[in-house]
Write an enzyme that holds these catalytic residues in place. Structure first.
Site, PDB file in Angstrom:
ATOM      1  N   ALA A  14     -11.499   3.159   4.686  1.00  0.00           N
ATOM      2  CA  ALA A  14     -10.573   2.230   4.032  1.00  0.00           C
ATOM      3  C   ALA A  14      -9.783   2.915   2.918  1.00  0.00           C
ATOM      4  O   ALA A  14     -10.009   4.093   2.604  1.00  0.00           O
ATOM      5  CB  ALA A  14     -11.346   1.034   3.493  1.00  0.00           C
ATOM      6  N   HIS A  15      -8.897   2.135   2.311  1.00  0.00           N
ATOM      7  CA  HIS A  15      -8.011   2.680   1.278  1.00  0.00           C
ATOM      8  C   HIS A  15      -8.775   3.195   0.061  1.00  0.00           C
ATOM      9  O   HIS A  15      -9.739   2.609  -0.374  1.00  0.00           O
ATOM     10  CB  HIS A  15      -6.942   1.686   0.826  1.00  0.00           C
ATOM     11  CG  HIS A  15      -7.387   0.306   0.529  1.00  0.00           C
ATOM     12  ND1 HIS A  15      -6.512  -0.675   0.139  1.00  0.00           N
ATOM     13  CD2 HIS A  15      -8.595  -0.291   0.572  1.00  0.00           C
ATOM     14  CE1 HIS A  15      -7.162  -1.793  -0.048  1.00  0.00           C
ATOM     15  NE2 HIS A  15      -8.419  -1.590   0.207  1.00  0.00           N
ATOM     16  N   ASN A  16      -8.285   4.324  -0.465  1.00  0.00           N
ATOM     17  CA  ASN A  16      -8.800   4.920  -1.692  1.00  0.00           C
ATOM     18  C   ASN A  16     -10.224   5.456  -1.578  1.00  0.00           C
ATOM     19  O   ASN A  16     -10.841   5.800  -2.589  1.00  0.00           O
ATOM     20  CB  ASN A  16      -8.704   3.931  -2.869  1.00  0.00           C
ATOM     21  CG  ASN A  16      -7.272   3.619  -3.243  1.00  0.00           C
ATOM     22  OD1 ASN A  16      -6.645   2.724  -2.674  1.00  0.00           O
ATOM     23  ND2 ASN A  16      -6.714   4.390  -4.148  1.00  0.00           N
TER      24      ASN A  16
ATOM     25  N   GLN B  30       0.871  -1.171   0.000  1.00  0.00           N
ATOM     26  CA  GLN B  30       0.000   0.000   0.000  1.00  0.00           C
ATOM     27  C   GLN B  30       0.908   1.220   0.000  1.00  0.00           C
ATOM     28  O   GLN B  30       1.462   1.584   1.034  1.00  0.00           O
ATOM     29  CB  GLN B  30      -0.897  -0.032   1.241  1.00  0.00           C
ATOM     30  CG  GLN B  30      -1.705  -1.326   1.384  1.00  0.00           C
ATOM     31  CD  GLN B  30      -2.826  -1.449   0.369  1.00  0.00           C
ATOM     32  OE1 GLN B  30      -3.612  -0.512   0.175  1.00  0.00           O
ATOM     33  NE2 GLN B  30      -2.908  -2.588  -0.310  1.00  0.00           N
TER      34      GLN B  30
END
Lengths: 341, 341, 341
Positions: free
Chosen positions: B240-242, B199
Site C-alpha cells: 500500500a501507499h507509503n 495520491q
C-alpha cells in the site's frame, strides 16, 4: 440477434405452446423476465413466477401442469434445466465465434497457425509458437517463444504466457492470467542478500482446464508445473513452481499453493486457502475456505482451520473458543470453591 | 540452441569423460533425464539415478566415484551444484538477450534510451522517460510519463508503471505487476460518501529487486513508497501507499502490507500474511504464513497467528485449541466432583 | 510544470507572505520539503518543521502565529488542510488532461465516442461500445463489444472489460483490473469432471466507484453483478458472480466476496476478508481484516475472526487463547487437588 420461439423449439427438440413467432434477444431468470427475454422453470419453488413473468418465452418440462393462466409462450421439453443449459451453450458459441487476424497484431513468421483462429489487435505471438485450430486469442495477449496452444482454447485479453509453456485443448484462460513467470527461488549469500536460482522449467496445462482472471502459475525450476485435465481454478489463484494439481480438482478464489506441493484428483479447495510447499495432498480432499494446510493430507480428508485440522474437530473446538470467557469463569469458580474448602 | 559437451566443459572449467561431441539442447533433473538434456549429480541421495539416466550429459563433482557403468558423458568439475547453477545463469542470459525496438511500439520523442535495450511490440513509453542500458521491455508494457528505469532491468509483458515512478538496476518485474497505482485514501463526507484524497507521491524500487507476477505497489500519498535494494516479492503481493520494505526482505505470495507500515531489513514473511497500517516491523523478523500482524514488532521476533503473537506461544496455544472438547470435559468432571462433595 | 506563489495564492484565495515570485514544481510533506516544493502546516504537532523546512512555499491557516523565523514563502488561507487538498485536486486535474486518439489504437467503427476523450495506443474498443464525454482510456486497455462507459471515467493501462458490461460516471478503474470475466460456475458430471455453466450476465458499476489495481469482478450467471454508487474497492479484490455491493461501502485489499452475496451500504470491510456465497450482509457493518464471514450479518454488526463472530467477543476469547497453556495448568492443578482429597 433475435431468435423465434419456433427456431428455439427446434434446437431444443421441444414443442411450442403459444405464439411460435414471438422473438427473444436475451435470457433472464423467470423472476426477472422482461419482454424479449426467454426464461425457464425447473425448480417447483419458482412456479408462481410463471403466472406473472414478463418473459416472452418460458421453457418448461413436459410434466409441468399449469394451475393458472400464463401469458408467455411456452416451449415444452424433456428437461427444462438441461434444455436451458443447452441454449446457453449455443448462445455462448455464437458469441465466441470471432475469426481472423486483426490489424496491429504481431505474429512471428516461424509460428504455426491452425484453422479458424482469431488473433485480436495488440496480441503478440513469438517464435516457434504452435496455435491449434479454432484457438481464440483476444487483444493484448502476449505469447512467448516456443509456446504450444492446442485446439479450441480461448485466451482472453491481457493473458501473458512466458516462453516454452504448453496449454491443452478446450481450455479457457481468463483475462490477465500469467502463465510461466519465474518461480520464487533464491539462495542466501554470505552478506544477507539473495541470489536468484534460474527457473528453467515450464508450465503444462492439460485439456479442459479453466483458469480465472488474475491467477498466476509459475514455471518449474526444472521440469514442469502441471495442471492436469479438467482442473478449474477461480480468480486470483497462485500456483507456485513445480506444483502439480490433479484431474478435476476445483479451487476457489485467492487460494495459493506453495512450491512442489502435489494435489490429488477431484479435490475441492475453498477460497483464500494456503497450502505450504513440498506437501502431498490425496484425492477427493475437501478444504474449507481460509484454511492453512501445513502437513500431508490423506485422501478423502476434510480440513478446516489455520493451521488446518480435521474439519469436524475444528468446528467442535471453535464452539468452545467462542465461549472461552465463560469457560474461564467456570475455572475461576472451581478455584474459589477449592480455596474455600 | 545446441551445445557440445566440450564447449560446456570449457565454460565450467571442467573436463569431459566420454563423448566430447555429444550435444544437448535442454536441462533436466537427473531422474527425468532424456536424450539431448544435461543434468547434474550433487546430492548423494540421487546417485543411483546416474546409472540409469537417459541424460546425454551429467555434471559431477571431482570426488564422485562411479560404482557401476554410466552411459552418459560426464563433465567433471570442482562442485557440480555450483557448476550447474552457473550453467543455468548462462542459459538464462542467452535466453534474455533480445535487443531492438520492435514494430508497433510507441516511444515518446522526449524519452531517453540507453544502449542495447529491447522494447517489444505494443509497449508504450511516455514523455521524459529514462531507460538505462540493456533494459528489456517485453510486449504490452505501459510506462507512464517521467518514469526512470535503470540499467539491466527486465519488465515482463503486461507490466504497468504509472507516471513518476523509479525502478533501479538489475531488477526483474514479472508480468502484470502494477507499480504506482493510487493509494487507497478517502475522506468521509457528511452524507456518508467518500471523497478521494489525491495520491501525488510515487514508488521507488531500488536495485536488485524482483517482483512476482500480479503484484501491486501503490504510489505514496506524498513522498514515496520504497522497496529497498535486494527485496524479493513473490506473486500477487499488495504493497500500500507509503510503505517501506527494508533491504533483502523476502515476502511470499499473496501477502499484503497496509499503508505507511515500515518493514526492516532481512525479514522473512510467509504467504497470505496481512500487516495492518502505520506499524514498524524490525529487522530479521520472521512471520509465519497467514498471520495477521496488528502491532509493532521488535527485531528478530518470530510471529504466528491472526492476530499474530510470538510463534512458539501460538503453537503451544494451538495444541490446546485442538483438544478443546477434551479440556472442557475435564472442567465438566471437576464441577461434577465439586458438586458431589 | 512550474507555478508561482502568487498564482497559487490566487487559486486558493489566500495571501502571500514573502517572495510572490518563488516557483514550485512539486508537492511535499513539510518534514521532507525541498527547494522547489510546496507544503502545508495543518497539524500543530508539525509546527517545529516550519522553521527548518526547505520547502519554497508553505501553506498556513490564518490563525497560525510564528514563534521563530521562517525562510519559506507563506501562503495564508482560511484552512491550510482544505487548501492543500484543493491544490492536490487541481494538480491531478492538470496531470490527467490527456485528450485525443493516439496512433495504434483500434476503435470499432460502430462505437459511439463522446467529446474530449483520450484513447491511448494499443487500446481496443469493440463493436457498439459507448464512451461518454471526457473518458480517459490509457494504453493497453481492452473493451469488449456492447460495453458502456459513462462520462468522466478513467480506465488506467491494462484494464480488461468483457463484453456487455456497464461502467458509470466519474469512476476510476486502476491498472490490470478485470471486469466481466466468467463467474466460477460448474456442474458436476457422472465421471467426476465438471461442465461449465455459461455465464451470460454482466457487471454493472454505478457512478463514483473506484476499483484498485489487479481487482477482478466476475459477470453474473444471469442478470448483473452490481457495484453501487460510491463504492471504493482497494487492490486485488475478488468479486464473484451475482454479488451486490451497496452504496459507499469500502473494502480493503485482497478481500474476496463469493457468489450471490449481497452487501449493504456504508459497510467497512478490512483487508484479506473472505465472505462466503449466498449471504446477506446488512448496512453499516464493520468487518476486521482476515475475518471469514459464513453467515448472514445484521446491520451495524462488528465482526472479527475466522469464522467471524462478534468482534468484541472474538477479542475476549483471543485473550484467553493466548494464555491457553496457563489455563490448562490451572485445570491440571484443580485435578491434582481433587485427587488429593
Amino acid at each position: 440477434m433475435k431468435f423465434k420461439a419456433a427456431d428455439i423449439a427446434q434446437l431444443l427438440q421441444g414443442t411450442v405452446k403459444g405464439d411460435a413467432n414471438v422473438e427473444v434477444s436475451t435470457l433472464s431468470k423467470i423472476e426477472e423476465g422482461k419482454e424479449g427475454s426467454i426464461s425457464f422453470l425447473a425448480n417447483p419453488k419458482y412456479e408462481n413466477f410463471i403466472y406473472t413473468t414478463q418473459a416472452s418465452i418460458v421453457i418448461v418440462s413436459k410434466d409441468f401442469v399449469a394451475t393458472d393462466s400464463i401469458s408467455s409462450t411456452l416451449i415444452v421439453v424433456e428437461d427444462a434445466y438441461q434444455a436451458f443449459t443447452q441454449l446457453l451453450q449455443h448462445y455462448n458459441t455464437i458469441k465466441n465465434n470471432k475469426v481472423g487476424i486483426e490489424e496491429y497484431s504481431k505474429i512471428d513468421s516461424s509460428a504455426e497457425l491452425g484453422k479458424d483462429i482469431y488473433v485480436g489487435s495488440f496480441s503478440y505471438i513469438g517464435a516457434n509458437v504452435f496455435i491449434g485450430d479454432n484457438v481464440k486469442i483476444y487483444p493484448n495477449v502476449s505469447i512467448g517463444d516456443n509456446v504450444t496452444i492446442e485446439s479450441n482454447t480461448v485466451l482472453h485479453s491481457g493473458v501473458q504466457v512466458y516462453e516454452g509453456c504448453k496449454i491443452g485443448k478446450n481450455c479457457i484462460i481468463h483475462s490477465n492470467v500469467v502463465i510461466g513467470s519465474d518461480g520464487f527461488g533464491f539462495a542466501p549469500t554470505a552478506d544477507g542478500s539473495f541470489e536468484k536460482i534460474p527457473q528453467i522449467g515450464n508450465v503444462v496445462i492439460e485439456d479442459n482446464v479453466e483458469v480465472g482472471s488474475g491467477s498466476t502459475i509459475d514455471r518449474a525450476t526444472m521440469g514442469s508445473t502441471i495442471i492436469k485435465k479438467g482442473v478449474k481454478l477461480d480468480n486470483q489463484i497462485q500456483v507456485a513452481h513445480n506444483v502439480q494439481i490433479g484431474e478435476n480438482t476445483v479451487i476457489a478464489s485467492q487460494s495459493g499453493i506453495a512450491g512442489s506441493t502435489k494435489i490429488g484428483r477431484n479435490c475441492m479447495i475453498g477460497g483464500q486457502v494456503g497450502i505450504v510447499g513440498h506437501l502431498t495432498i490425496g484425492d477427493f480432499v475437501q478444504i474449507q475456505a481460509q484454511s492453512g494446510v501445513n502437513a500431508d493430507v490423506e485422501s478423502k480428508s476434510q480440513l478446516y482451520g489455520s493451521p488446518a485440522i480435521d474439519a469436524s474437530s475444528f468446528r467442535k473446538s471453535y464452539v468452545h473458543f467462542r465461549k472461552f470467557p465463560e469457560i474461564v469463569k467456570r475455572i475461576d469458580k472451581l478455584e474459589k470453591e477449592n480455596k474455600q474448602k
